[in-house]
Write a protein that holds these residues in place. Sequence first.
Motif, mmCIF file in Angstrom:
data_model
loop_
_atom_site.group_PDB
_atom_site.id
_atom_site.type_symbol
_atom_site.label_atom_id
_atom_site.label_comp_id
_atom_site.label_asym_id
_atom_site.label_seq_id
_atom_site.Cartn_x
_atom_site.Cartn_y
_atom_site.Cartn_z
ATOM 1 N N ALA A 123 0.715 -1.395 0.027
ATOM 2 C CA ALA A 123 -0.083 0.215 0.000
ATOM 3 C C ALA A 123 1.129 1.184 -0.062
ATOM 4 N N THR A 124 1.982 1.118 0.806
ATOM 5 C CA THR A 124 2.824 2.337 0.878
ATOM 6 C C THR A 124 4.322 1.790 1.152
ATOM 7 N N GLN A 125 5.224 2.594 1.066
ATOM 8 C CA GLN A 125 6.434 2.233 1.410
ATOM 9 C C GLN A 125 7.248 3.331 2.424
ATOM 10 N N ASN A 126 6.428 3.979 2.775
ATOM 11 C CA ASN A 126 6.773 5.254 3.586
ATOM 12 C C ASN A 126 7.269 4.851 5.004
ATOM 13 N N SER A 127 7.655 3.766 5.493
ATOM 14 C CA SER A 127 8.049 3.470 6.930
ATOM 15 C C SER A 127 9.081 2.273 6.903
ATOM 16 N N THR A 128 9.881 2.522 7.907
ATOM 17 C CA THR A 128 10.829 1.373 8.194
ATOM 18 C C THR A 128 10.259 0.206 8.143
ATOM 19 N N TYR A 129 8.953 -0.030 8.911
ATOM 20 C CA TYR A 129 8.270 -1.393 9.081
ATOM 21 C C TYR A 129 8.091 -1.865 7.678
ATOM 22 N N TRP A 130 7.661 -1.059 6.632
ATOM 23 C CA TRP A 130 7.538 -1.720 5.015
ATOM 24 C C TRP A 130 8.719 -1.832 4.619
ATOM 25 N N GLU A 131 9.773 -1.024 4.724
ATOM 26 C CA GLU A 131 10.894 -1.388 4.112
ATOM 27 C C GLU A 131 11.587 -2.805 4.813
ATOM 28 N N ALA A 132 11.380 -2.874 6.000
ATOM 29 C CA ALA A 132 11.990 -4.285 6.600
ATOM 30 C C ALA A 132 11.072 -5.057 6.030
ATOM 31 N N MET A 133 9.892 -5.287 5.871
ATOM 32 C CA MET A 133 8.979 -6.324 5.500
ATOM 33 C C MET A 133 9.432 -6.778 4.213
ATOM 34 N N MET A 134 9.758 -5.750 3.075
ATOM 35 C CA MET A 134 10.237 -6.118 1.814
ATOM 36 C C MET A 134 11.515 -6.615 1.926
ATOM 37 N N ILE A 135 12.502 -6.292 2.751
ATOM 38 C CA ILE A 135 13.581 -6.995 2.740
ATOM 39 C C ILE A 135 13.783 -8.179 3.026
ATOM 40 N N SER A 136 12.685 -8.625 4.161
ATOM 41 C CA SER A 136 12.593 -9.893 4.763
ATOM 42 C C SER A 136 12.020 -10.775 3.818
ATOM 43 N N VAL A 137 11.159 -10.412 3.017
ATOM 44 C CA VAL A 137 10.446 -11.115 1.767
ATOM 45 C C VAL A 137 11.486 -11.514 0.622
ATOM 46 N N SER A 138 11.999 -10.493 0.407
ATOM 47 C CA SER A 138 13.196 -10.588 -0.708
ATOM 48 C C SER A 138 14.380 -11.576 0.077
ATOM 49 N N LYS A 139 14.775 -11.623 0.949
ATOM 50 C CA LYS A 139 15.851 -12.409 1.529
ATOM 51 C C LYS A 139 15.313 -13.610 1.871
ATOM 52 N N THR A 140 14.073 -14.069 2.148
ATOM 53 C CA THR A 140 13.536 -15.380 2.229
ATOM 54 C C THR A 140 13.259 -15.915 0.780
ATOM 55 N N CYS A 141 12.971 -15.110 -0.075
ATOM 56 C CA CYS A 141 12.668 -15.711 -1.415
ATOM 57 C C CYS A 141 14.253 -16.056 -2.031
ATOM 58 N N GLU A 142 15.191 -15.195 -1.898
ATOM 59 C CA GLU A 142 16.437 -15.519 -2.306
ATOM 60 C C GLU A 142 16.955 -16.735 -1.716
#
Length: 90
Positions: A2-21
């Motif tokens: 929905a948005t990317q304007n917080s460290t929470y969402w940034e951390a979520m994206m990093i976590s998902v990317s890392k898991t998929c990697e």
Amino acid sequence: MATQNSTYWEAMMISVSKTCEELGNVEVRYLVAEDDANIQNQQIDTFISQNVDAVICVPYDSEAILMSVEACHEAGIPFIWCDRKVAGSE
């Protein structure tokens, strides 16, 4: 997203990317709707037309997203909501 304007969402994206990697066979595509339900629905329609394997979504509007949930189900694409519940869903 929905948005990317917080460290929470940034951390979520990093976590998902890392898991998929770590899985090694998963391609992740991120789209950010900037808190606009219409844009989010259009983005999901694009994913459906690309025949993705699944959609993971942080719904901006829990009711407006229902049409995208139904479209995913009709296309046989799992719709996974994250962080915010979709109205009327389990």
